[in-house]
Each structure stands twice: as C-alpha cells, then as structure tokens.
Design a protein around this motif. Sequence first.
Motif, PDB file in Angstrom:
ATOM      1  N   TRP B 309       1.016   6.254  10.307  1.00 38.00           N
ATOM      2  CA  TRP B 309       0.230   5.455  10.394  1.00 38.00           C
ATOM      3  C   TRP B 309       0.309   4.215  11.199  1.00 38.00           C
ATOM      4  N   HIS B 310      -0.955   3.869  12.875  1.00 40.83           N
ATOM      5  CA  HIS B 310      -0.323   3.156  13.033  1.00 40.83           C
ATOM      6  C   HIS B 310      -0.339   1.779  11.891  1.00 40.83           C
ATOM      7  N   THR B 311       0.456   0.812  12.498  1.00 46.84           N
ATOM      8  CA  THR B 311       0.684  -0.121  11.799  1.00 46.84           C
ATOM      9  C   THR B 311      -0.678  -1.292  11.535  1.00 46.84           C
ATOM     10  N   THR B 312      -1.091  -1.495  13.332  1.00 49.64           N
ATOM     11  CA  THR B 312      -2.571  -1.955  12.801  1.00 49.64           C
ATOM     12  C   THR B 312      -3.148  -0.605  14.332  1.00 49.64           C
ATOM     13  N   GLU B 313      -4.656  -0.664  13.986  1.00 47.53           N
ATOM     14  CA  GLU B 313      -5.401   0.158  14.782  1.00 47.53           C
ATOM     15  C   GLU B 313      -6.077  -1.158  15.924  1.00 47.53           C
ATOM     16  N   HIS B 318      -7.935  -1.040  10.670  1.00 48.65           N
ATOM     17  CA  HIS B 318      -6.777   0.013   9.310  1.00 48.65           C
ATOM     18  C   HIS B 318      -5.433  -0.949   9.725  1.00 48.65           C
ATOM     19  N   ASN B 319      -4.929  -0.832   8.763  1.00 50.32           N
ATOM     20  CA  ASN B 319      -3.138  -1.393   8.477  1.00 50.32           C
ATOM     21  C   ASN B 319      -2.866  -0.022   7.937  1.00 50.32           C
ATOM     22  N   ASP B 320      -1.502  -0.225   8.032  1.00 46.04           N
ATOM     23  CA  ASP B 320      -0.727   1.442   7.840  1.00 46.04           C
ATOM     24  C   ASP B 320      -0.852   1.167   6.570  1.00 46.04           C
ATOM     25  N   PRO B 321      -0.132   1.813   5.335  1.00 40.84           N
ATOM     26  CA  PRO B 321      -0.406   1.545   3.504  1.00 40.84           C
ATOM     27  C   PRO B 321       1.693   0.905   3.568  1.00 40.84           C
ATOM     28  N   ILE B 322       2.193   0.419   4.456  1.00 36.84           N
ATOM     29  CA  ILE B 322       3.420  -0.077   4.694  1.00 36.84           C
ATOM     30  C   ILE B 322       3.283  -1.462   4.097  1.00 36.84           C
ATOM     31  N   GLY B 323       4.664  -2.293   3.140  1.00 44.40           N
ATOM     32  CA  GLY B 323       4.853  -3.079   3.055  1.00 44.40           C
ATOM     33  C   GLY B 323       5.368  -4.357   3.918  1.00 44.40           C
ATOM     34  N   ASP B 324       6.588  -4.085   4.396  1.00 46.31           N
ATOM     35  CA  ASP B 324       7.408  -4.244   5.558  1.00 46.31           C
ATOM     36  C   ASP B 324       6.796  -4.234   7.228  1.00 46.31           C
ATOM     37  N   THR B 325       5.582  -3.259   7.483  1.00 42.02           N
ATOM     38  CA  THR B 325       5.614  -3.881   8.597  1.00 42.02           C
ATOM     39  C   THR B 325       4.570  -4.630   8.841  1.00 42.02           C
TER      40      THR B 325
END
Lengths: 176, 380
Positions: B309-313, B318-325
């Motif tokens: 997903w987009h890191t930040t819209e 929204h932010n993506d659900p990934i921890g290191d982005t």
Amino acid sequence: MSRVIWAIVAATLCTSPAMAGENRDAVLDLLNAFELPGSETDFKALGEGIDTELMAIAEDATVPTSRRGRAVSALQFYPNNVVQEFLVGHLAAADKSLIRRKAAYSLAAGWGEASIVLLQSSLVDEDVQLRIAVVNALGNVDADLARKLLTEHKRVETEDAVKTAIETVLAKAVKK
Amino acid sequence: MAATSIWLLPAVLLACGADEGADSGIETASSDELSIVDLGSYSVNDTGDFTGDVNVEVPAGASSVMAYCSGYGYAQLGKVWYLTTPDGTKVYDGDIGDETKWRSDWNDDMATALVPMTPKLALTDGTWTFNWWIGANNPGSVDCKAVIRLDEPTDTANIAVDLVFVGLDGLDATTAAADPNFQAALAQFEVEWSSAGLTPQYNYVDFAGDVAKYTVVDVTDDDFSEFNSLLRTANPANDRTLTFFLVQEISNSTSGTTTLGKSGGPPGAAAVSGTSKSGVVVSAIDYDSAPEDVGKIMAHEGGHFLGLWHTTEADGSHNDPIGDTPECPMSADANANGTLNSAECAGQGAENVMWWTLTSGTATLTSDQGWVIRRSPAAN
Ligand SMILES: [Zn+2]
C-alpha cells in the motif's frame, strides 16, 4: 486585439518552461500521482495563478504527455475565457491525441451545455480515440441537445468502438 | 489506493448478520508449491450482507494465502470486514478500520485478501477466518476460493511477468525486446524492484482482442467494466505470473483525466488467471519520451498487486501496515494545503516505490516490503 487574445499572449509569455512558476513542483506532484491526480480542492488549495501554471505545463514539451494531459484535465476547474480559448485551441490543434481528448473532456466539464457547439465538429475527426472521448464528454453534458447529436452521429459513424461508446452513453442517460 | 476505494460504511451494516456456517475448504487442485482451495458458495442478502465465517485451513510451513470471494457483479462493492487468526485474535475489524497489521479495500466483482501484508502478521498454521461484506443489489451468493503458497521464500526471488502490448504506437511484442526506450523502462522497473530482491522474467505478448476498444481503457468513477474485462483476458502460460497490460492510456471519462496505472485489487488475484483482478494496466503512452516514468509506474502498480500500500496517502489519512517504511505525518504539511507533497516528505517516505506520487530518481523498497512481495503466490 481583444482582451481575450491579450490574456492568452500574456499567459503564454509568462509561462514558458524557463519561467516556471513557484507552484510548479506542487502542481506537478498532484499531476504525477500514480492513480488519481489531484481533485479540484487540491488544486484550489494551492492558491492563485494555478490555471496559468497548468496551461504552461500543458504546453511544456519537456513534461511527459500523460502529465500534460492531466494539466489540461485540471483546467476544467478554472472555467474562464482564457482557459476556454486555450482548450478550444488544443482540441483543434494537430497535437498529441491524448491532449486533444483531455481538452474535449475539460470543455464539457467546465462549460456544460455551452461546450456542445465547441465539441460538435470533433465527432467527425479522423482520430477514433478522439471521437470516443468526444462521445463520452458529450455524455457528461446532461442536455437533450447532446443526446440528439449523439443519436444522429451513430447513424453515420463507421467505427464499432465509437458506436459502442455512443450506445453506452445513451443507455446511461436513459437510466438517469 | 484503488480507484474503487470508497470508504463508506454500508448503511445497513449493523442490521445484517452472518449466515450459514462455512465449509472449511475443499481442496480442488494442488502442486508442490501452491494449493488451490475451493472454499464454497455463500448466500448473501441482496440488501448487502456478510458472507459469514469463511475458514481457510493453513498447513504448517505455508508462506502466504490469497483468498477471495467473487461473482457479485461490477456494480457492487465488497471487502473483508473481519479477519481472525488461528489463535482467535481479531486482527482486522472494518468497523474500526484498524490498519496496523492488515488492510482490506473495496472492490467490485471480486474481493481479494492477502496474508501476510507485513512481517508483523505472518501466516501461521491453523484456521484463518475471513468474513466478507458484499454490497447491496448483489446476485444472492458469492463463490470463495483461496490460493495457498506452500514453499518457503528465499531472500531473492523471481517473478514471471507477461508484457501485453495493446495499441501502443510503434511498439509491439516483436519490436519491444530491441526498443531502447522500452528497455530503459524495464531497466527502471528492475532496479526499483531489485531493492526488494525480486527479479522479473519477461514474456512479450501482443494483445489478441479488440485493440481499438482497449487502446484507451475507459472507466468512470463507478464503472470499471472495461478495465475488468481487459484483465479477464490475462492468460499466461503459468498462473504464477504478473500480467502487465501496456495500453496508451487509462482514461476516467467521468472526470476526463488520465490514470497512470491501476492494479487489480489491490491486492491482485495472485496466481489466478482470467479474473477481473488478474493483473495490472499501465498508461504507457510516455514509453518513448519518459521511459523511466513508465518503469516507475510498473514498479508501483506491481507493488500494489503483490500486496503493498502507499507508505502514506496524499491526505495523510492512511499509512501502510509495514513497520520499517517511513511515515510522513500531517505535521509535515508546511504549506497547510492538506496534501503531503514530495518536498514536505523528503526522507519520510517520498523516496519509496509506494509513495503516492511519481518522483524523480530511483525509488526503493524497504526490507519488510521485500519480505511481503517475495511471499506473494505469484512470486517464485
Ligand atoms: Zn498507488
């Protein structure tokens, strides 16, 4: 020289690529969005003079065609005389097909029923994709005259893809 | 975000409940590395309804699952509303929209779901329970299936990529392999994905259908049928393939504007061919004048297909659900215009392949993003 033409000349002089406005990067960011480009709210939030910046980008050959087209699309949010002349010019010009298509859509979106007379001649353009775009653009104009024009054009249209587009547009109008 | 994304809570949501119990899975096909499971048909009320619990039995050692319910039509939207792990933890609740570990978005015709979308929520063995919401005016039932990837991914992976040429002036399956501009586009695509350890392997294909119709793919704000029907033609030799349709333009005839690229889903129907979510469509009109941009669009939309997903819209919603982005907070909106632009978010995600807008230079993917996309059932 009319005021409109003076305004176009002024806009052109002021917006050559070498004189890109201070909003160029912010506008390009919206035009570069992968999926949905900026909304009217997004462009208007950038302040005054964005229509001039968009016209400059639309004519800047160093900007990729898809983004030039998006600039033309965003001009629908600025329905003034200068922008109308600009769009009519790009609809008629021997320009990239995509730019012509975007001009058709923007005229319909920005000027509604008044755009029908501006779009009518492009229904018989030799560019099939432009004809489809004009059909869709006229379909967006909620007017009996636009529907009558499309119905009549379907009788003489030779390209199946354009006929299908007309049928789709008219069917949606009936549903409304 | 997909153009079909409409963050509206269905008005009748609270009035509807789950219906019949779920069959926990009838395996219909399998290979050493993929298991295709028929999850059964589920009745849904045509006023809008949940499917009820749809259970997916995940064997030990499996690395990903792409589950979906489909057949509810192009005019309706559906998405996963609840997701529960084998230990009974509800990790996604559409009423809350908790996106810290997982995410689901509205889609017409076919609602796809992928686990994992982040290392924070890896696939574990046991029963995973999905519950989809299918919008009103649906046909009364949906068919659900799952693709389970059984093999363990490594730190580098290959992915078969079909490049389908549709009405691009001067470019087709014969000329593309030697076209310097198109090869420059692919080089950009490759270098951006190489940061995730993923290497595409190409197959060049000429579109065999109605080129005049699909040269410009016309969609509207609420009708993606032309996009869907183009993706349905995806027919790779191997289902574990990501198909890119390279058209002149995707045009939204409601607004008249151009969409640079659009992925089925997201996430896409990985390792499933012939569906409305089986690939990616790219506006490739700039392949000769701005080839790197076309490569960037491919890298970004392919990322969506594989579960990113987009890191930040753009609006910071929204932010993506990934921890290191990196995340870019609204406090970075220096000009207070409501859009997080690339300059404002420099060093906070704007250099990532999954940033919302195309930027100059080579974008990269993080370690965790690579971990996700190498686990896709489409990768190998
Ligand atoms: Zn995107």
